[in-house]
Motif scaffolding. Structure first.
Motif, mmCIF file in Angstrom:
data_model
loop_
_atom_site.group_PDB
_atom_site.id
_atom_site.type_symbol
_atom_site.label_atom_id
_atom_site.label_comp_id
_atom_site.label_asym_id
_atom_site.label_seq_id
_atom_site.Cartn_x
_atom_site.Cartn_y
_atom_site.Cartn_z
ATOM 1 N N CYS A 67 0.827 -1.216 0.000
ATOM 2 C CA CYS A 67 0.000 0.000 0.000
ATOM 3 C C CYS A 67 0.856 1.259 0.000
ATOM 4 N N ILE A 82 -4.977 -0.111 -4.164
ATOM 5 C CA ILE A 82 -4.999 -0.174 -2.696
ATOM 6 C C ILE A 82 -6.323 -0.757 -2.216
ATOM 7 N N GLU A 86 -6.849 -4.306 -0.195
ATOM 8 C CA GLU A 86 -7.495 -4.374 1.112
ATOM 9 C C GLU A 86 -8.673 -5.334 1.133
#
Length: 166
Positions: A67, A82, A86
């Motif tokens: 990230c 990102i 996640e």
């Protein structure tokens, strides 16, 4: 012959999917762009035997997690990368993180050994071995990102790095 009836030309390109723009694997939710960060370290290590001045560049290479890499990049799909990371499968993320932690430990160990070494030939050997191991690990990380590797066989990062350079 009339060009209007010729169907040999491909149709106009369709709109590109956002995941394609971000180079995110649609199955894993991971992007191979992250590996460019490690390819930079590999390149510096490969150049070191012929260009000892690359030591400073190798010292300046900063390890970054997934990230963090995307937050700092100019990559057009960085926010999507990102978000996809996640929400990716935790086991797949863990596998990628284990590999990249090993890669980071390997680079850091090699830098310490190269900095401590006064013999250029020995330093070159450390750099060459490290680059070779990093390439193998980058291939494994790419396989994880692309959904081709489904289980981890690596030990803790530091012990793996010790075995590789050893």
């Amino acid at each position: 012959m009339d060009d209007q009836g010729d169907n040999s030309f491909p149709s106009a390109p369709r709109a590109v999917e956002p995941a394609t723009v971000a180079h995110i694997n649609p199955v894993t939710g991971l992007a191979t762009d992250y590996l460019n960060h490690f390819n930079e370290a590999i390149m510096l290590l490969e150049m070191l035997p012929a260009c000892p001045d690359c030591r400073d560049d190798l010292r300046a290479w900063t390890p970054m997690r997934y990230c963090e890499h995307f937050r700092r990049s100019r990559f057009t799909g960085r926010n999507r990368a990102i978000a996809a990371y996640e929400s990716a499968d935790p086991a797949t993320r863990d596998m990628l993180e284990a590999l990249t932690e090993t890669m980071i430990a390997l680079v850091e160990r090699a830098r310490k050994e190269i900095d401590a070494e006064t013999n250029a030939r020995v330093s070159a050997g450390i750099a060459e071995r490290t680059a070779a191991w990093l390439k193998l690990l980058a291939e494994q990380a790419s396989a994880v990102i692309n959904g081709q590797r489904t289980e981890s066989t690596d030990g803790p990062p530091q012990s793996a790095a010790d075995r590789m350079i050893g």
